[in-house]
Design an enzyme around this catalytic site. Structure first.
Site, PDB file in Angstrom:
ATOM      1  N   ASP A 477       0.838  -1.205   0.000  1.00  0.00           N
ATOM      2  CA  ASP A 477       0.000   0.000   0.000  1.00  0.00           C
ATOM      3  C   ASP A 477       0.878   1.264   0.000  1.00  0.00           C
ATOM      4  OD1 ASP A 477      -2.292   1.539   0.138  1.00  0.00           O
ATOM      5  OD2 ASP A 477      -3.076   0.591   1.945  1.00  0.00           O
ATOM      6  N   ASN A 479      -0.178   5.377   0.981  1.00  0.00           N
ATOM      7  CA  ASN A 479      -1.373   6.165   1.260  1.00  0.00           C
ATOM      8  C   ASN A 479      -1.195   7.674   1.329  1.00  0.00           C
ATOM      9  OD1 ASN A 479      -3.580   4.231   1.450  1.00  0.00           O
ATOM     10  ND2 ASN A 479      -2.323   3.318   3.058  1.00  0.00           N
ATOM     11  N   ASP A 547     -10.724   1.912  -3.400  1.00  0.00           N
ATOM     12  CA  ASP A 547     -11.304   1.654  -2.075  1.00  0.00           C
ATOM     13  C   ASP A 547     -12.822   1.672  -2.145  1.00  0.00           C
ATOM     14  OD1 ASP A 547      -9.028   1.242  -0.669  1.00  0.00           O
ATOM     15  OD2 ASP A 547      -8.912   3.252   0.189  1.00  0.00           O
TER      16      ASP A 547
HETATM   17  C1  DGJ Z   1      -5.829   1.985   1.894  1.00  0.00           C
HETATM   18  C2  DGJ Z   1      -6.192   0.791   1.086  1.00  0.00           C
HETATM   19  O1  DGJ Z   1      -6.674   1.168  -0.159  1.00  0.00           O
HETATM   20  C3  DGJ Z   1      -7.221  -0.029   1.844  1.00  0.00           C
HETATM   21  O2  DGJ Z   1      -7.625  -1.119   1.068  1.00  0.00           O
HETATM   22  C4  DGJ Z   1      -6.637  -0.459   3.144  1.00  0.00           C
HETATM   23  O3  DGJ Z   1      -5.595  -1.359   2.929  1.00  0.00           O
HETATM   24  C5  DGJ Z   1      -6.179   0.744   3.945  1.00  0.00           C
HETATM   25  N1  DGJ Z   1      -5.302   1.564   3.177  1.00  0.00           N
HETATM   26  C6  DGJ Z   1      -5.473   0.297   5.200  1.00  0.00           C
HETATM   27  O4  DGJ Z   1      -4.927   1.343   5.862  1.00  0.00           O
END
Ligand code: DGJ
Length: 727
Positions: A477, A479, A547
């Protein structure tokens, strides 16, 4: 031969699949673009390059007012001597000059497709691919430029990249280095791009090219959900199943720029490459710089034709993992089932239900490490949280394996939390600019992957994670996007390199980790589908698509993603209703039909499902196992566009043409509506096909041209799957 050189006229004719691409060395010096389009047997130059005097255009040769670089269609245009359009590259010399004058030196043809140092790149051996290397030189700057064109014999694909070599005794600053530039001698196009955001990835944007420039880009350090690193020129009237498409897709995961620029004389400049803003590279004497590559795809069969080429090419010539050719397991992911709140007992209960339903892989998402109970901490502390997992990860993994399921784990290795042991030990590991405050994203900071020491740490940390337990799958991931980009370890003249060095650092890690663990299935993710690009797919054969698992939104996201990427590359999960992203209530059958149109999985608390729901889920899993080969390896056709109406439909045809699966979705129920029909595609007109449910048999021609009536259904968000066997 895929690459032909005609000596008398100095013409290169590249033939790939059913397309041709032609260039000519003009006046012994300039590389002109002649043609890109439907395949022709031999390029003789019937459409000659007519140049005429145009007032206010500049002339590189004093005696000839008709010749101007500003109107010449070119392959790799330079700055400073009369071409006022967007230049393909720009080099600043030590005296501060940005002017370049390239002249043609020669060419080489090589068998196969070379790799690109430190970068993901398509591959193909002889006789699948052949590569033309054109050598240009700027004598005054002491710069060699090599243009690479790899032609794939059976595909409508040419991979382009560029190598710069400093053969002078002085430093050269590369300020702009597009991977691809070409000038089409026409401008009546629509431009197609994909834009979006978190939870709303990849919306098609089709707009007419008028005067001036249509440009998209990312400056976020990653390819981004805001704009995909993709652009296509569409001949007017092009649709899904007809018309010409000229597409470019970037095999790169960082900042990019793509543009279509219409000049005043009916030409279109088409460019793609790394974003020049804050993207300089200092080239010392003797050094080389390789750009990432662009895949050029041509279709004369509309957007579906373009997608078929991309899908086949990505599966056969880009995805490197052995999983590229293997069936992918059906998974259950713990995120929407438990978020950060779980115990070993809870996870095992979820896994138990998943196993009963026939699910094959259990994935433990975020929250298993450090003291991670929310997003504020622990990124970097890649060891088990003993409060949640008192017996450790190994014990959990063994229990999952003994149930007969595979075990997978979430990681976010590029990040660091301020509240982490890693940060306390190495605050300098953070990507930042000295003397400036941090900027946060999801309360976290980014590791400085432009530093080898930090890359070593990440690789080592991930190797340790993989040794903690028997791990079959990793979800990687990412983010947040890059801010405060700078480096205390690089001199001021190299600060512009940090963005690209970050991406190279990431690729360095992925190269090693994925090569050391070919048995592990990697899925990339970036707050959903925020880094869905061909660069990541080279290392990791699937990407979490979004998501947003609401099926109505997902129809659009998956539809548009399929313009470039094959359904097997898109992670798609059935989640709970009401949807956690939209609050929408939708039928389980539709959530299933949407998710099983891609790389299938679940992401909900199965222990809270009713017996009826669990039965339906078991049935979905059983059905997906039956159709998996066709969905994951078959040809994919988009039939009805959800961005244009209330319905969507798509279809898969198995590699051997025996199985046909059509999925159709209706968003809102309309009272007293007309009877709708669905016309299939890609069938054999002469063959007969049997409906797997009713046993009725129809000709392929009838199913394609007359179509199937869709039985009206009450209720919103309905869907159906039509399955046929060729008999
Ligand atoms: C963002 C991802 O897109 C989700 O699927 C999940 O793994 C979260 N992060 C977890 O923090």
């Amino acid at each position: 031969m895929s690459i032909q050189y005609e000596e008398e006229q100095n013409i290169f004719h590249l033939k790939a699949g059913g397309m041709s691409y032609a260039m000519q060395v003009v006046r012994g010096k300039y590389l002109a673009h002649l043609y890109w389009g439907r395949g022709i047997r031999s390029y003789e130059g019937s459409r000659s390059l007519i140049q005429k005097e145009r007032v206010l255009e500049a002339n590189p040769e004093s005696g000839d007012k008709s010749f101007s670089l500003g109107t010449l269609p070119q392959e790799y245009p330079q700055y400073g001597n009369g071409d006022f359009r967007s230049c393909a590259f720009c080099v600043r010399d030590e005296a501060g000059s940005r002017i370049s004058s390239l002249s043609y030196q020669g060419y080489k043809i090589e068998k196969g497709k070379p790799g690109l140092p430190g970068l993901p790149a398509s591959f193909g051996k002889e006789p699948e691919a052949e590569t033309l290397r054109i050598h240009l030189r700027d004598e005054a700057a002491g710069l060699d430029v090599f243009l690479l064109y790899s032609v794939f014999e059976k595909e409508n694909v040419i991979a382009r990249s560029v190598c710069f070599e400093n053969r002078s005794q002085k430093e050269l600053m590369l300020e702009k280095m597009m991977s691809m530039s070409l000038d089409i001698r026409e401008s009546d196009f629509d431009v197609l791009t994909l834009y979006g955001a978190h939870n709303n990835e990849r919306n098609p944007d089709r707009r007419p090219l008028k005067s001036g420039t249509i440009q998209i880009e990312s400056l976020r350090g990653v390819s981004s959900p805001q704009q995909s690193p993709f652009m296509a020129l569409l001949r007017k009237g092009t649709k899904e199943d007809q018309g010409e498409v000229f597409a470019a897709n970037f095999v790169y995961s960082g900042n990019f720029q793509a543009l279509a620029q219409a000049d005043s004389f009916g030409n279109t400049r088409f460019q793609m490459g790394m974003n020049p803003w804050n993207g300089e590279w200092l080239l010392e004497p003797g050094e080389s710089f390789w750009t990432p590559e662009v895949l050029l795809v041509y279709s004369d069969k509309g957007l579906n034709g373009m997608s078929h080429t991309f899908h086949r090419f990505i599966r056969n010539h880009l995805i490197r993992s052995p999983y590229g050719k293997q069936e992918r397991p059906i998974l259950i992911n713990s995120w929407e089932a438990a978020y950060f709140d779980f115990t070993e007992e809870k996870l095992l209960a979820l896994a138990g239900k998943a196993k009963e339903a026939g699910i094959e892989l259990f994935v433990l998402d975020d929250g298993w490490f450090g003291k991670r109970n929310d997003e504020s901490c622990s990124l970097g502390d890649w060891y088990e949280n003993r409060e949640k997992l008192p017996l450790g990860l190994h014990s959990l993994e063994q229990k999952i394996h003994s149930m007969g399921m595979q075990f997978g784990l979430w990681v976010e290795p590029e990040m660091i939390s301020e509240d982490s042991d890693l940060y306390r030990a190495h605050p300098d590991y953070v990507l930042h600019t000295e003397g400036r405050p941090y900027t946060y994203g999801r309360r976290q900071l980014v590791l400085d992957l432009s530093r080898q020491e930090v890359c070593n740490y990440v690789l080592d940390a991930m190797e340790k994670v993989l040794s903690l337990a028997g791990i079959d799958y990793i979800k990687w991931d990412m983010n947040r996007h890059l801010t405060d980009v700078g480096s205390a370890f690089l001199p001021s003249k190299r600060q512009g390199e940090v963005f690209h060095r970050y991406v190279l650092g990431l690729y360095w890690i992925l190269e090693r980790l994925t090569a050391n663990h070919p048995e592990v299935l990697f899925e990339s993710c970036s707050s959903g589908g925020g880094r869905f690009d061909a660069g990541m797919l080279y290392y990791m054969p699937q990407t979490w698509c979004s998501d947003n698992t609401d099926p109505v939104c997902r129809i659009g996201i998956q539809y548009a993603t399929s313009l470039i990427y094959p359904p097997v590359a898109m992670g798609a999960h059935v989640s709970a209703s009401p949807s956690h992203q939209t609050g929408r209530i939708s039928p389980l059958s539709t959530r299933g039909n949407v998710a099983m149109s891609a790389n299938f999985g679940y992401e909900l608390d199965l222990t809270k499902c009713t017996e009826g729901e669990l039965l339906e889920i078991s049935e979905q899993v059983r059905f997906y196992k039956e159709i998996r080969n066709t969905v994951q390896k078959g040809a994919f056709y988009r039939l009805e566009n959800p961005f244009e109406g209330n319905t969507a439909a798509w279809e898969f045809v198995s590699e051997d043409g025996r199985e046909v699966l059509a999925f159709r979705f209706t968003v809102l129920c309309r009272p007293n509506a007309p009877v709708e029909i669905l016309k299939l595609q890609g069938l054999d007109e002469e063959a007969r096909y049997q409906n797997a449910k009713t046993g009725e048999i129809y000709g392929g021609d009838e199913l394609m041209y007359s179509g199937i009536s869709i039985p009206p259904e009450e209720g919103d968000y309905r869907s159906g799957c039509f399955r046929f066997w060729r008999v």
